[in-house]
Structures are given as C-alpha cells and as structure tokens.
Scaffold this active site. Structure first.
Site, PDB file in Angstrom:
ATOM      1  CG  HIS A  62      14.275  52.275  39.115  1.00  0.00           C
ATOM      2  ND1 HIS A  62      14.725  52.513  40.401  1.00  0.00           N
ATOM      3  CD2 HIS A  62      14.297  50.930  38.974  1.00  0.00           C
ATOM      4  CE1 HIS A  62      15.004  51.373  40.990  1.00  0.00           C
ATOM      5  NE2 HIS A  62      14.744  50.384  40.156  1.00  0.00           N
ATOM      6  CG  HIS A  64      16.422  46.344  37.458  1.00  0.00           C
ATOM      7  ND1 HIS A  64      17.409  46.168  38.405  1.00  0.00           N
ATOM      8  CD2 HIS A  64      15.453  47.085  38.047  1.00  0.00           C
ATOM      9  CE1 HIS A  64      17.045  46.777  39.532  1.00  0.00           C
ATOM     10  NE2 HIS A  64      15.863  47.338  39.347  1.00  0.00           N
ATOM     11  CD  GLN A 157      18.732  42.403  43.114  1.00  0.00           C
ATOM     12  OE1 GLN A 157      18.257  42.854  42.096  1.00  0.00           O
ATOM     13  NE2 GLN A 157      18.168  42.592  44.302  1.00  0.00           N
ATOM     14  CG  HIS A 215      16.812  49.106  44.221  1.00  0.00           C
ATOM     15  ND1 HIS A 215      17.677  49.594  43.289  1.00  0.00           N
ATOM     16  CD2 HIS A 215      15.875  48.389  43.535  1.00  0.00           C
ATOM     17  CE1 HIS A 215      17.276  49.199  42.080  1.00  0.00           C
ATOM     18  NE2 HIS A 215      16.184  48.472  42.204  1.00  0.00           N
ATOM     19  CD  GLU A 218      11.895  46.793  45.438  1.00  0.00           C
ATOM     20  OE1 GLU A 218      13.115  46.602  45.386  1.00  0.00           O
ATOM     21  OE2 GLU A 218      11.124  46.537  44.481  1.00  0.00           O
ATOM     22  CG  ASP A 314      11.681  48.212  39.212  1.00  0.00           C
ATOM     23  OD1 ASP A 314      12.897  48.294  39.017  1.00  0.00           O
ATOM     24  OD2 ASP A 314      11.188  47.786  40.273  1.00  0.00           O
ATOM     25  CD1 TRP A 320      12.319  41.125  41.904  1.00  0.00           C
ATOM     26  CD2 TRP A 320      13.567  41.145  40.029  1.00  0.00           C
ATOM     27  NE1 TRP A 320      13.620  40.902  42.249  1.00  0.00           N
ATOM     28  CE2 TRP A 320      14.419  40.906  41.132  1.00  0.00           C
ATOM     29  CE3 TRP A 320      14.126  41.194  38.757  1.00  0.00           C
ATOM     30  CZ2 TRP A 320      15.794  40.725  40.994  1.00  0.00           C
ATOM     31  CZ3 TRP A 320      15.496  41.008  38.618  1.00  0.00           C
ATOM     32  CH2 TRP A 320      16.315  40.783  39.728  1.00  0.00           C
TER      33      TRP A 320
END
Ligand code: 17E
Ligand code: FE2
Length: 421
Positions: A62, A64, A157, A215, A218, A314, A320
């Site tokens: 996982h 991005h 997203q 997702h 979360e 992630d 983030w």
C-alpha cells in the site's frame, strides 16, 4: 546461479539453492558450512550467503506513488490530519503532468528496490478528470514489469460517489487497465453514500474481474462502520481473499462487544488487512487531547484470529506524511511497538508482516516464496533470522529477481580506533 551457506526463515540448517531458467531448481539442507572462498561473486552466478538470511522479497502492499515526493508543494500540511492532507494534495493535483509523475515514481521505486521490495501495490488517484496519474502509473507498470511487479489501484481520493463523475472516472480507469478497484467510504458525504460505494466497488470488481482494495474507515470515528459492509459484500459474492481493507483505523475505537461480533464476519469473509503504522500513528489521534489514541487497527487481534494482515508504508514524503524512505523494516519496527506485538514469539515470525502476508494480500502466492519450481526471487539480509534482522534493522545486501541481480549493497564498515574493553 548457485547460492551456498544461506539461512532460511524458521529453519535451523544452512542451505544450498540452485537456480535454472529463473526458477529455483533445487533447495538442499547442508551438513555444515561450505568453505569455498571462491564462491562469493553474484556476477559470476556464485553467491556465498555466509550464514545470512535469504528470504522472499519484501512486499509493499500500500503506497501512493502518484503523490510521493511532493510534500510542501505548494503548501505543507500544518495540522497533520488526513483531511488537510487531502486538501493539500488537491492543490498539487492541477500541477501533475506525465514527466513530473514519471521522475518521482522512478525515484521512489528505486528507494523501494534498494530496500528489498520487489512487489508493489500503488494507489492512483482517480479524482482527476485527466486521470494522468493513473494512466502514467499503468504505463510504468507495463514498462517496468521485468524489474518490478506493480499493481495499480484506481483510488477515488475525493469520493467515488461524492466527486463529480467519480463513478465514470473509475470505470475509465478500469478500462485503461487498473488492476484493483479502490474506495474511500468514510470520506463520502453521507453514511448512505459510503455504504452504497462499498456495494458499487464489489459490483465493479465482479464486472471487470479485478481485485479490491479500499481505504476503509481511516478515521478515529467509532461510528465509521463501512468495514462490515465491505466484508459482508465480499462474503456474499465469494470474493473474500481478493478483497483488502486498508487502514481500518476506526476499529481501534470500536467497542469490544461490537468488535467481537465483527470478527466473526471478518474471519468468514477471508478478506485481507493492511495497516500503515507510521502513517496512522501520525494522522490519527489528531482530534484527541490526552489521552491520545494510537489509531492503528487491531493488528495483533486480527493476526491471532488467523485473519491475514500486513504492514505498509503508505507515503514517502507526500502531503500526508513528510518522512519515509522505502524501508519496510522501519514500518515493521513501528508497527510491532504500537500494536504491542513485542513477545519472543512475535519476533520469530515478524517478517511475515512485510513478506508472506503482503503476498497473500496481493494475490501473488502462486509465484512467491522460496520453493523449488517458483521464480528465483529473493533478498539476502544482514542477520540470520527474523529477530536479528528486526533488532538490527538489517540492511538488504542483495536482491535477485527471477535469477537476475537487481541490486547489491556493500554494507558500511565501522572502524573503532579507541574502545576500552
Ligand atoms: N489518501 C488517503 O485517503 N489516505 C492516506 N493515508 C493517504 C492518501 C496517504
Ligand atoms: Fe493510503
């Protein structure tokens, strides 16, 4: 290729492994150490593992890649919340172009490969009318396929059903060749839309014959219960092992009675879980004063219940999370601490969380693992077993993919000039 004096996970002996046509052709326990000074040249197809751990490659289940290496562009996430991350990313998105994405993805993949990863599942944001991130990632997946396995998740997203044309963009992404259907139910405008999105995700997976990775929940909100909808749909449609729930941080805050009931469904469904320890300890608990929740899903309890759970990074330097370096051993270290999986037994099989369990999540177990007949893909780690690799954050010394050397590392040597003993 021949490798001598290798240790294998959970085995006491030293092993010789032989490779032919990119596959393991023989794996034999040795009587003792084979003393062969000549045998230490990966380029010559002879490798003396010298008692170090030979293990299946790390799996990054996982990440991005479309957002990697963009922290601070144009603005930094000041609050450290998931929601500000989504806002900051929406300011970066209009600046995306193929060239920008390609060079950042290649740099990030290099970091991962340098640290033993050979299998990646990346999310690609589809809340973008141009779909440039998703298309570029699918193209790179195809271009790099001889060097690294990449699965692309079409990830809405800003919401599958809440973002304008979200569903159409998802279908375009699947038609373009995304491998996995994604979702984000806790971010949809309403609970009803969140639930409906889970049903839609499963329908799309069936219609397009794709995997699922959502997702899911979360958020620290104990009322965020989309996981039960996802697991139930997966169970009824018999898709369980092809479905993954990522994050599920709300489960940290569920009450124990509800969680106990929920686990029955999770187990029956056979779905997989991904936890991102560094990301969740950073993004969750942000609306708490003290005490502050850790905000990780119940990794220890899922694992004890026989449910498949793995760790992921992630983010690498994105809106983030502004640290990260491609080292899954770091995520593993954090995860074991935060989830209090620090017993002797936990350490014996710790690498499962970034190897075998990740491979199961990615549905690649048919071609993954140190077994005769399987692709000769492996890494060599500084350390002799899970425990010592974890404790010393052992470096990856060598990464071999289908019999070809992908990466080699010469570890740093420390010279002590003055040390009393
Ligand atoms: N997007 C999201 O919804 N959650 C995350 N943890 C990241 C991106 C990194
Ligand atoms: Fe994520």
């Amino acid at each position: 290729m021949k490798i001598i004096n290798a240790r294998l996970r959970k085995q006491p002996d030293l092993y010789t492994l032989e490779v032919e046509d990119g596959l393991f052709s023989a794996i034999r326990a040795q009587q003792g150490y084979i003393d062969n000074a000549a045998a230490n040249n990966p380029a010559d197809d002879m490798i003396n593992a010298d008692g170090k751990l030979l293990c299946a490659p790390f799996v990054e289940p996982h990440i991005h890649l479309d957002a990697a290496l963009t922290a601070g562009e144009p603005n930094w996430n000041q609050s450290g919340t998931l929601f500000e991350g989504i806002e900051r990313w929406s300011e970066r998105k209009p600046m995306l172009n193929e060239q920008d994405i390609r060079q950042r993805v290649l740099k990030t993949v290099e970091l991962l490969v340098a640290n033993g990863v050979q299998h990646i599942r990346t999310h690609a944001d589809t809340s973008d009318p141009t779909l440039v991130g998703l298309k570029t990632l699918c193209d790179l997946r195809d271009e790099l396929k001889d060097r690294i396995d990449i699965q692309v998740v079409a990830f809405p997203q800003d919401g599958l059903l809440s973002f304008p044309n979200g569903l159409q963009l998802m279908e375009q992404a699947l038609e373009y060749g995304a491998d996995v259907v994604g979702g984000i139910p806790h971010f949809e405008y309403t609970r009803e839309l969140g639930e409906q999105s889970m049903k839609t995700v499963i329908e799309l997976a069936l219609r397009y014959d794709r995997l699922v990775d959502v997702h899911c929940d979360e958020i620290d909100d104990p009322n965020s219960r989309f996981l039960e909808v996802l697991a139930c749909e997966a169970l009824f449609k018999e898709l369980g092992p092809r479905v993954t729930a990522s994050h599920t941080t709300a489960m940290h805050s569920y009450d124990n009675a509800y969680c106990s009931k929920l686990f029955r469904l999770l187990k029956q469904s056979g779905i997989n879980f991904v936890s991102c320890p560094t990301e969740s300890i950073h993004l969750q608990g942000r609306f708490d004063s003290y005490p502050k929740r850790r905000g990780l899903t119940r990794v220890k309890e899922l694992n004890e219940a026989g449910i498949n759970v793995c760790f992921a990074e992630d983010s690498i330097f994105d809106p983030w999370y502004s640290l990260g370096n491609g080292k899954l051993l770091r995520s593993l270290d954090f995860g074991l601490h935060i989830c209090q999986m620090m017993g002797y037994k936990d350490f014996q099989s710790a690498l499962d969380l970034i190897t075998d369990n990740g491979a199961r999540t990615l549905n690649i177990t048919d071609r993954y693992g140190i077994e005769t007949g399987k692709p000769a893909s492996f890494i060599l780690l500084e350390g002799e077993d899970d425990y010592s690799v974890l404790r010393n954050q052992g470096e990856v010394l060598l990464s071999v993919r289908q019999g070809e050397v992908l990466m080699q590392r010469q570890p740093a040597r420390v010279v002590f000039n003055r040390l009393a003993h």
